[in-house]
Write an enzyme that holds these catalytic residues in place. Structure first.
Site, PDB file in Angstrom:
ATOM      1  N   CYS A  10      37.230  27.095  41.584  1.00  0.00           N
ATOM      2  CA  CYS A  10      37.846  27.230  40.254  1.00  0.00           C
ATOM      3  C   CYS A  10      39.275  27.709  40.461  1.00  0.00           C
ATOM      4  O   CYS A  10      39.828  27.560  41.561  1.00  0.00           O
ATOM      5  CB  CYS A  10      37.031  28.164  39.367  1.00  0.00           C
ATOM      6  SG  CYS A  10      36.878  29.853  39.980  1.00  0.00           S
ATOM      7  N   ASN A  13      38.730  32.147  41.407  1.00  0.00           N
ATOM      8  CA  ASN A  13      37.577  32.539  42.262  1.00  0.00           C
ATOM      9  C   ASN A  13      37.044  33.930  41.891  1.00  0.00           C
ATOM     10  O   ASN A  13      36.541  34.660  42.736  1.00  0.00           O
ATOM     11  CB  ASN A  13      37.937  32.463  43.759  1.00  0.00           C
ATOM     12  CG  ASN A  13      36.744  32.536  44.713  1.00  0.00           C
ATOM     13  OD1 ASN A  13      36.856  33.035  45.826  1.00  0.00           O
ATOM     14  ND2 ASN A  13      35.602  32.057  44.308  1.00  0.00           N
ATOM     15  N   CYS A  15      35.571  34.158  38.378  1.00  0.00           N
ATOM     16  CA  CYS A  15      34.640  33.938  37.258  1.00  0.00           C
ATOM     17  C   CYS A  15      33.666  32.781  37.550  1.00  0.00           C
ATOM     18  O   CYS A  15      32.496  33.002  37.864  1.00  0.00           O
ATOM     19  CB  CYS A  15      35.402  33.658  35.965  1.00  0.00           C
ATOM     20  SG  CYS A  15      36.426  35.030  35.405  1.00  0.00           S
ATOM     21  N   SER A  17      33.572  30.012  39.886  1.00  0.00           N
ATOM     22  CA  SER A  17      33.052  29.568  41.198  1.00  0.00           C
ATOM     23  C   SER A  17      32.174  30.608  41.901  1.00  0.00           C
ATOM     24  O   SER A  17      31.181  30.216  42.533  1.00  0.00           O
ATOM     25  CB  SER A  17      34.169  29.042  42.104  1.00  0.00           C
ATOM     26  OG  SER A  17      35.119  30.019  42.407  1.00  0.00           O
ATOM     27  N   ASP A 127      36.953  27.738  31.087  1.00  0.00           N
ATOM     28  CA  ASP A 127      37.420  28.972  31.724  1.00  0.00           C
ATOM     29  C   ASP A 127      37.123  30.149  30.793  1.00  0.00           C
ATOM     30  O   ASP A 127      37.664  30.219  29.697  1.00  0.00           O
ATOM     31  CB  ASP A 127      38.931  28.826  31.960  1.00  0.00           C
ATOM     32  CG  ASP A 127      39.505  30.005  32.699  1.00  0.00           C
ATOM     33  OD1 ASP A 127      38.817  31.036  32.810  1.00  0.00           O
ATOM     34  OD2 ASP A 127      40.650  29.890  33.173  1.00  0.00           O
TER      35      ASP A 127
HETATM   36  P1  4NP Z   1      38.110  31.482  37.191  1.00  0.00           P
HETATM   37  O1  4NP Z   1      38.784  32.257  35.957  1.00  0.00           O
HETATM   38  O2  4NP Z   1      39.064  30.370  37.552  1.00  0.00           O
HETATM   39  O3  4NP Z   1      36.836  30.982  36.625  1.00  0.00           O
HETATM   40  O4  4NP Z   1      37.940  32.513  38.290  1.00  0.00           O
HETATM   41  C1  4NP Z   1      40.109  32.719  35.973  1.00  0.00           C
HETATM   42  C2  4NP Z   1      40.392  33.905  36.565  1.00  0.00           C
HETATM   43  C3  4NP Z   1      41.703  34.376  36.544  1.00  0.00           C
HETATM   44  C4  4NP Z   1      42.691  33.636  35.934  1.00  0.00           C
HETATM   45  C5  4NP Z   1      42.398  32.441  35.353  1.00  0.00           C
HETATM   46  C6  4NP Z   1      41.091  31.965  35.369  1.00  0.00           C
HETATM   47  N1  4NP Z   1      44.013  34.140  35.895  1.00  0.00           N
HETATM   48  O5  4NP Z   1      44.876  33.485  35.275  1.00  0.00           O
HETATM   49  O6  4NP Z   1      44.309  35.189  36.475  1.00  0.00           O
END
Ligand code: 4NP
Length: 157
Positions: A10, A13, A15, A17, A127
């Site tokens: 994702c 990494n 949330c 994945s 997301d």
């Molecule tokens: P993930 O979620 O891709 O499912 O781990 C996110 C975690 C952090 C961010 C975006 C999505 N961020 O922008 O910091």
């Protein structure tokens, strides 16, 4: 020796994945298949390297008997593209980045997780980072269904 290898990817990494990694392991464990698979996760981004999964993801997984607290975020690398048979993206943005990293020769390894579901009317795992806690439960529902489909697909190959 693992016969099959899966890398879930994702953006952060923290949330989606790591949740997919935990869910996939749980399914494999229940089916007594853990030894035949190598399962890992990574992010396309570098912001959260070394961090544990988001607390909300940990809680939602834990409510389903899955402990992801010891996982640590890392960024996907060229070596991952060589190493893993299935590189599974959560959304189109992840998929595009992975395909660019993979190049033509390895692009076939890159798939969207929700390709392995039927009739759910979604092709991306949303997301949940900026949403409410409910988002994490929806993510788990999608990931559970798709991971069952993915494992079944791999075993048929
Ligand atoms: P993930 O979620 O891709 O499912 O781990 C996110 C975690 C952090 C961010 C975006 C999505 N961020 O922008 O910091």
């Amino acid at each position: 020796m693992s016969t099959h290898s899966i890398l879930f990817v994702c953006l952060g990494n923290i949330c989606r994945s790591p949740t997919a990694e935990g869910v996939c392991r749980q399914i494999l464990s229940k089916r007594n298949l853990l030894k035949q698979f190598e399962v890992d996760s990574a992010g396309t981004g570098n912001w959260h390297i070394g961090s544990p999964p988001d607390k909300r993801a940990q809680l939602a997984a834990s409510a389903r008997g899955i402990d992801i607290s010891s996982l640590r975020a890392r960024q996907v690398s060229d070596a991952d593209i060589q190493r893993f048979d299935y590189i599974i993206a959560m959304d189109h943005g992840n998929r595009r980045e992975l395909e660019a990293l993979a190049g033509q020769a390895q692009a076939h390894k890159v798939r969207l997780l929700l390709e392995f579901t039927e009739f759910i009317g979604l092709d991306e795992v949303p997301d949940p980072y900026y949403g409410g806690d409910r988002g994490f439960d929806q993510v788990l529902d999608l990931i559970e269904e798709a991971s069952e489909g993915l494992i079944t697909h791999i075993l048929k190959q």
